[in-house]
Design a protein around this motif. Structure first.
Motif, PDB file in Angstrom:
ATOM      1  N   PRO A  75       1.207  -5.725  14.976  1.00 43.11           N
ATOM      2  CA  PRO A  75       1.145  -4.308  14.587  1.00 43.11           C
ATOM      3  C   PRO A  75       2.152  -3.934  13.514  1.00 43.11           C
ATOM      4  CG  PRO A  75       2.151  -4.545  16.747  1.00 43.11           C
ATOM      5  CD  PRO A  75       1.588  -5.883  16.383  1.00 43.11           C
ATOM      6  N   ARG A  76       3.299  -4.614  13.481  1.00 45.49           N
ATOM      7  CA  ARG A  76       4.284  -4.300  12.448  1.00 45.49           C
ATOM      8  C   ARG A  76       3.768  -4.695  11.069  1.00 45.49           C
ATOM      9  NH1 ARG A  76       9.918  -6.004  15.408  1.00 45.49           N
ATOM     10  NH2 ARG A  76       8.769  -7.914  15.780  1.00 45.49           N
ATOM     11  N   GLY A  77       3.061  -5.823  10.999  1.00 47.28           N
ATOM     12  CA  GLY A  77       2.447  -6.214   9.733  1.00 47.28           C
ATOM     13  C   GLY A  77       1.395  -5.213   9.298  1.00 47.28           C
ATOM     14  N   GLU A  78       0.596  -4.737  10.253  1.00 53.36           N
ATOM     15  CA  GLU A  78      -0.430  -3.744   9.939  1.00 53.36           C
ATOM     16  C   GLU A  78       0.196  -2.453   9.412  1.00 53.36           C
ATOM     17  OE1 GLU A  78      -3.404  -5.378  13.494  1.00 53.36           O
ATOM     18  OE2 GLU A  78      -2.399  -3.437  13.688  1.00 53.36           O
ATOM     19  N   MET A  79       1.233  -1.989  10.084  1.00 53.20           N
ATOM     20  CA  MET A  79       1.876  -0.744   9.663  1.00 53.20           C
ATOM     21  C   MET A  79       2.533  -0.895   8.298  1.00 53.20           C
ATOM     22  SD  MET A  79       3.404   0.915  13.209  1.00 53.20           S
ATOM     23  CE  MET A  79       4.337  -0.521  13.719  1.00 53.20           C
ATOM     24  N   SER A  80       3.122  -2.054   8.043  1.00 53.65           N
ATOM     25  CA  SER A  80       3.785  -2.293   6.766  1.00 53.65           C
ATOM     26  C   SER A  80       2.786  -2.289   5.609  1.00 53.65           C
ATOM     27  CB  SER A  80       4.524  -3.633   6.806  1.00 53.65           C
ATOM     28  OG  SER A  80       5.108  -3.928   5.552  1.00 53.65           O
ATOM     29  N   PHE A  81       1.670  -2.999   5.750  1.00 52.00           N
ATOM     30  CA  PHE A  81       0.644  -3.026   4.712  1.00 52.00           C
ATOM     31  C   PHE A  81       0.074  -1.631   4.485  1.00 52.00           C
ATOM     32  CE2 PHE A  81      -0.967  -7.341   3.405  1.00 52.00           C
ATOM     33  CZ  PHE A  81       0.152  -8.044   3.832  1.00 52.00           C
ATOM     34  N   PHE A  82      -0.197  -0.941   5.574  1.00 52.47           N
ATOM     35  CA  PHE A  82      -0.815   0.375   5.487  1.00 52.47           C
ATOM     36  C   PHE A  82       0.112   1.368   4.794  1.00 52.47           C
ATOM     37  CE2 PHE A  82      -2.591   4.369   6.927  1.00 52.47           C
ATOM     38  CZ  PHE A  82      -3.949   4.126   6.910  1.00 52.47           C
ATOM     39  N   SER A  83       1.382   1.369   5.193  1.00 51.96           N
ATOM     40  CA  SER A  83       2.344   2.295   4.603  1.00 51.96           C
ATOM     41  C   SER A  83       2.541   2.015   3.119  1.00 51.96           C
ATOM     42  CB  SER A  83       3.682   2.191   5.343  1.00 51.96           C
ATOM     43  OG  SER A  83       4.643   3.053   4.781  1.00 51.96           O
ATOM     44  N   ALA A  84       2.584   0.737   2.741  1.00 45.28           N
ATOM     45  CA  ALA A  84       2.782   0.380   1.335  1.00 45.28           C
ATOM     46  C   ALA A  84       1.620   0.859   0.481  1.00 45.28           C
ATOM     47  CB  ALA A  84       2.962  -1.129   1.196  1.00 45.28           C
ATOM     48  N   ARG A  85       0.400   0.653   0.956  1.00 48.60           N
ATOM     49  CA  ARG A  85      -0.747   1.106   0.165  1.00 48.60           C
ATOM     50  C   ARG A  85      -0.786   2.629   0.078  1.00 48.60           C
ATOM     51  NH1 ARG A  85      -6.283  -2.055  -0.003  1.00 48.60           N
ATOM     52  NH2 ARG A  85      -4.776  -3.342  -1.125  1.00 48.60           N
ATOM     53  N   ASP A  86      -0.417   3.298   1.157  1.00 51.98           N
ATOM     54  CA  ASP A  86      -0.430   4.762   1.143  1.00 51.98           C
ATOM     55  C   ASP A  86       0.574   5.308   0.146  1.00 51.98           C
ATOM     56  OD1 ASP A  86      -1.143   7.423   2.434  1.00 51.98           O
ATOM     57  OD2 ASP A  86       1.030   7.375   2.741  1.00 51.98           O
ATOM     58  N   SER A  87       1.783   4.768   0.138  1.00 53.45           N
ATOM     59  CA  SER A  87       2.841   5.343  -0.700  1.00 53.45           C
ATOM     60  C   SER A  87       2.821   4.826  -2.133  1.00 53.45           C
ATOM     61  CB  SER A  87       4.211   5.059  -0.071  1.00 53.45           C
ATOM     62  OG  SER A  87       4.424   3.663   0.052  1.00 53.45           O
ATOM     63  N   VAL A  88       2.533   3.541  -2.315  1.00 51.49           N
ATOM     64  CA  VAL A  88       2.619   2.939  -3.644  1.00 51.49           C
ATOM     65  C   VAL A  88       1.335   3.138  -4.441  1.00 51.49           C
ATOM     66  CG1 VAL A  88       2.933   0.776  -4.915  1.00 51.49           C
ATOM     67  CG2 VAL A  88       4.292   1.225  -2.842  1.00 51.49           C
ATOM     68  N   THR A  89       0.195   2.982  -3.774  1.00 49.28           N
ATOM     69  CA  THR A  89      -1.100   2.999  -4.459  1.00 49.28           C
ATOM     70  C   THR A  89      -1.815   4.333  -4.360  1.00 49.28           C
ATOM     71  OG1 THR A  89      -1.356   0.627  -4.011  1.00 49.28           O
ATOM     72  CG2 THR A  89      -3.344   1.838  -4.617  1.00 49.28           C
ATOM     73  N   ALA A  90      -1.696   5.001  -3.212  1.00 48.17           N
ATOM     74  CA  ALA A  90      -2.613   6.096  -2.907  1.00 48.17           C
ATOM     75  C   ALA A  90      -1.979   7.479  -2.872  1.00 48.17           C
ATOM     76  CB  ALA A  90      -3.309   5.818  -1.575  1.00 48.17           C
ATOM     77  N   ASN A  91      -0.689   7.611  -3.165  1.00 52.02           N
ATOM     78  CA  ASN A  91      -0.059   8.930  -3.251  1.00 52.02           C
ATOM     79  C   ASN A  91      -0.256   9.765  -1.981  1.00 52.02           C
ATOM     80  OD1 ASN A  91       1.407  10.999  -4.540  1.00 52.02           O
ATOM     81  ND2 ASN A  91      -0.459  11.980  -5.276  1.00 52.02           N
ATOM     82  N   GLY A  92      -0.232   9.101  -0.834  1.00 52.37           N
ATOM     83  CA  GLY A  92      -0.398   9.805   0.430  1.00 52.37           C
ATOM     84  C   GLY A  92      -1.835  10.057   0.832  1.00 52.37           C
ATOM     85  N   LEU A 124      -4.187   7.923   1.583  1.00 54.10           N
ATOM     86  CA  LEU A 124      -4.706   7.040   2.625  1.00 54.10           C
ATOM     87  C   LEU A 124      -4.477   7.655   4.005  1.00 54.10           C
ATOM     88  CD1 LEU A 124      -5.944   4.442   3.623  1.00 54.10           C
ATOM     89  CD2 LEU A 124      -3.748   3.287   3.257  1.00 54.10           C
ATOM     90  N   LYS A 125      -3.277   8.130   4.246  1.00 52.93           N
ATOM     91  CA  LYS A 125      -3.008   8.787   5.528  1.00 52.93           C
ATOM     92  C   LYS A 125      -3.812  10.082   5.651  1.00 52.93           C
ATOM     93  CE  LYS A 125       1.630   6.911   6.256  1.00 52.93           C
ATOM     94  NZ  LYS A 125       3.071   7.229   6.438  1.00 52.93           N
ATOM     95  N   ALA A 126      -3.962  10.795   4.541  1.00 53.40           N
ATOM     96  CA  ALA A 126      -4.699  12.065   4.578  1.00 53.40           C
ATOM     97  C   ALA A 126      -6.147  11.835   4.995  1.00 53.40           C
ATOM     98  CB  ALA A 126      -4.638  12.750   3.219  1.00 53.40           C
ATOM     99  N   ILE A 127      -6.818  10.856   4.400  1.00 51.88           N
ATOM    100  CA  ILE A 127      -8.225  10.644   4.753  1.00 51.88           C
ATOM    101  C   ILE A 127      -8.338  10.060   6.157  1.00 51.88           C
ATOM    102  CG2 ILE A 127      -8.448   8.326   3.760  1.00 51.88           C
ATOM    103  CD1 ILE A 127     -11.071  11.211   3.837  1.00 51.88           C
ATOM    104  N   GLY A 128      -7.328   9.306   6.582  1.00 47.11           N
ATOM    105  CA  GLY A 128      -7.342   8.811   7.955  1.00 47.11           C
ATOM    106  C   GLY A 128      -7.305   9.943   8.964  1.00 47.11           C
ATOM    107  N   ARG A 129      -6.484  10.943   8.696  1.00 43.22           N
ATOM    108  CA  ARG A 129      -6.395  12.088   9.611  1.00 43.22           C
ATOM    109  C   ARG A 129      -7.661  12.943   9.550  1.00 43.22           C
ATOM    110  NH1 ARG A 129      -0.874  12.854   6.989  1.00 43.22           N
ATOM    111  NH2 ARG A 129       0.607  11.756   8.347  1.00 43.22           N
ATOM    112  N   MET A 130      -8.137  13.217   8.326  1.00 44.70           N
ATOM    113  CA  MET A 130      -9.339  14.049   8.197  1.00 44.70           C
ATOM    114  C   MET A 130     -10.541  13.367   8.829  1.00 44.70           C
ATOM    115  SD  MET A 130      -9.042  16.018   4.513  1.00 44.70           S
ATOM    116  CE  MET A 130      -8.551  14.632   3.471  1.00 44.70           C
ATOM    117  N   ALA A 131     -10.636  12.052   8.682  1.00 45.24           N
ATOM    118  CA  ALA A 131     -11.760  11.328   9.281  1.00 45.24           C
ATOM    119  C   ALA A 131     -11.710  11.399  10.802  1.00 45.24           C
ATOM    120  CB  ALA A 131     -11.757   9.874   8.816  1.00 45.24           C
ATOM    121  N   ARG A 132     -10.517  11.467  11.376  1.00 46.60           N
ATOM    122  CA  ARG A 132     -10.416  11.609  12.831  1.00 46.60           C
ATOM    123  C   ARG A 132     -10.903  12.978  13.290  1.00 46.60           C
ATOM    124  NH1 ARG A 132      -7.048   7.644  11.496  1.00 46.60           N
ATOM    125  NH2 ARG A 132      -6.347   6.139  13.078  1.00 46.60           N
TER     126      ARG A 132
END
Length: 293
Positions: free
Chosen positions: A155-172, A174-182
Motif C-alpha cells: 500500500p505504501r508503494g500505491e500511495m507513493s505512485f498515486f500522490s506523485a502523479r496527482d501533484s507532479v502531473t495532474a495539479n490535484g 487525480l484526487k479531485a476526480i477520485g472523490r467526485m467519482a465516489r
C-alpha cells in the motif's frame, strides 16, 4: 457563479467534514494505542500504524464508511503464528481482535479473512490489517481463507505512485476526480471499489489534455473521465494497481452508468455555455445528487 466557483463549492461539499475527520482520528489513535500497548509495550497513539486504502490515498469523500488501517507487528509475532500446525493466521487475527476489544468492548469487533473489523454506531467501519514489514518495504499479511496463508501487499508503494502523479502531473486533479467519482458511484450504486476508481483514474489522467488546469476545467474533468469509463471493454475483468501491480477486479458493469453520466455532463456543459445555469445545475445533480450545490 462561474464553472470554477460551482466546482469549488462542490469540493467543499464532497470533502469529508472536519467533525468526521476528528472522529476518525480519535478512533485511530485509540486503536493504535491499544495495539501498541499489547504488542510493542508502548502506548504511542501513532507508531506502527498507517492509514491505507482510499483514506490513505486521500481520495475518500463525504459519506466515507470504510477506514483501512495497516498495523505493523513485531517479527517475533510472525514467528510465533507461522509456527502453528494449522491456520496460525486465524489465531493471529483473533489475538488482534482481542486486543482491540479491550478498548472497544461495546462495539462489534470481528476477525474475518484478512482484517479485524470494528463497526461503530455512526456507520463508520474500521478494518485493521495486521502486517509485518519485509526487507523490500512491502507488507506480509495473514489470509485465513482455505486453511491459512501469508500474502504480500504494497500500500505504501500505491500511495507513493498515486500522490506523485496527482501533484507532479495532474495539479490535484487525480484526487479531485477520485472523490467526485465516489459521489457519483454512491449516488447511483455503481459497482466499483475505491481502488478500481483510483486505478482507472491514475491510468487515464496522464493523457488527459487538461490535466494541469484547475477548477475551471472540472466540468471537462468529469465529462472526459465518464467517457473513458464508458468506453472500457466490458470483457475486461481486472487491472493492475499503480505502485504495487496488485490485481484490481471489477465488481460488475459500470460502463452503462458512466455513459449516462457522460451524456448528462455534455448537457450540463451545453446549458452553461448558453447561460442556463439552473438547468445546468440540475444536470450536474443528475450525476452527483444534492452534494452538487
Amino acid at each position: 457563479m462561474s464553472v470554477a466557483d460551482n466546482f469549488r463549492a462542490f469540493r467543499a461539499n464532497y470533502l469529508i467534514p472536519s467533525a468526521t475527520v476528528s472522529n476518525i482520528s480519535y478512533r485511530y489513535k485509540r486503536i493504535t494505542r491499544q495495539l501498541n500497548k499489547d504488542f510493542w509495550n508502548t502506548e504511542s497513539e501513532t507508531a506502527h500504524s498507517l492509514y491505507v486504502g482510499s483514506y490513505g490515498r486521500d481520495t475518500a469523500a463525504n459519506g466515507v464508511s470504510d477506514l483501512d488501517v495497516a498495523f505493523t507487528l513485531p517479527n517475533s509475532v510472525y514467528q510465533k503464528y507461522n509456527g502453528y500446525a494449522g491456520n496460525g493466521q486465524s489465531a493471529l487475527l483473533q489475538a488482534v481482535r482481542d486486543s482491540i476489544g479491550r478498548t472497544y468492548a461495546n462495539s462489534y469487533v470481528g476477525a474475518d479473512g484478512q482484517v479485524v473489523a470494528i463497526n461503530f454506531t455512526d456507520g463508520i467501519r474500521f478494518e485493521i490489517l495486521p502486517v509485518f514489514v519485509n526487507t523490500e518495504n512491502t507488507f506480509t499479511f495473514a489470509d485465513t481463507n482455505n486453511g491459512g496463508s501469508w500474502k504480500v501487499c504494497d500500500p505504501r508503494g500505491e500511495m507513493s505512485f498515486f500522490s506523485a502523479r496527482d501533484s507532479v502531473t495532474a495539479n490535484g486533479n487525480l484526487k479531485a476526480i477520485g472523490r467526485m467519482a465516489r459521489i457519483w458511484r454512491d449516488r447511483h450504486s455503481v459497482p466499483m471499489s475505491g481502488m478500481l476508481i483510483d486505478t482507472l483514474a491514475y491510468q487515464w489522467i496522464s493523457d488527459w489534455a487538461h490535466r494541469d488546469k484547475s477548477y475551471l476545467y472540472h466540468d471537462y474533468l468529469v465529462r472526459d473521465f465518464m467517457l473513458y469509463l464508458s468506453q472500457i471493454p466490458s470483457t475486461q475483468t481486472y487491472w493492475r494497481a499503480p505502485g504495487s501491480g496488485s490485481y484490481v477486479y471489477k465488481k460488475g458493469n459500470f460502463q452503462t452508468a458512466a455513459a449516462t453520466a457522460y451524456q448528462a455532463a455534455l448537457s450540463a456543459i451545453d446549458h452553461e455555455a448558453n447561460e442556463r445555469p439552473a438547468t445546468a445545475r440540475n444536470k450536474w445533480r443528475e450525476i452527483f445528487g444534492p452534494t452538487y450545490p
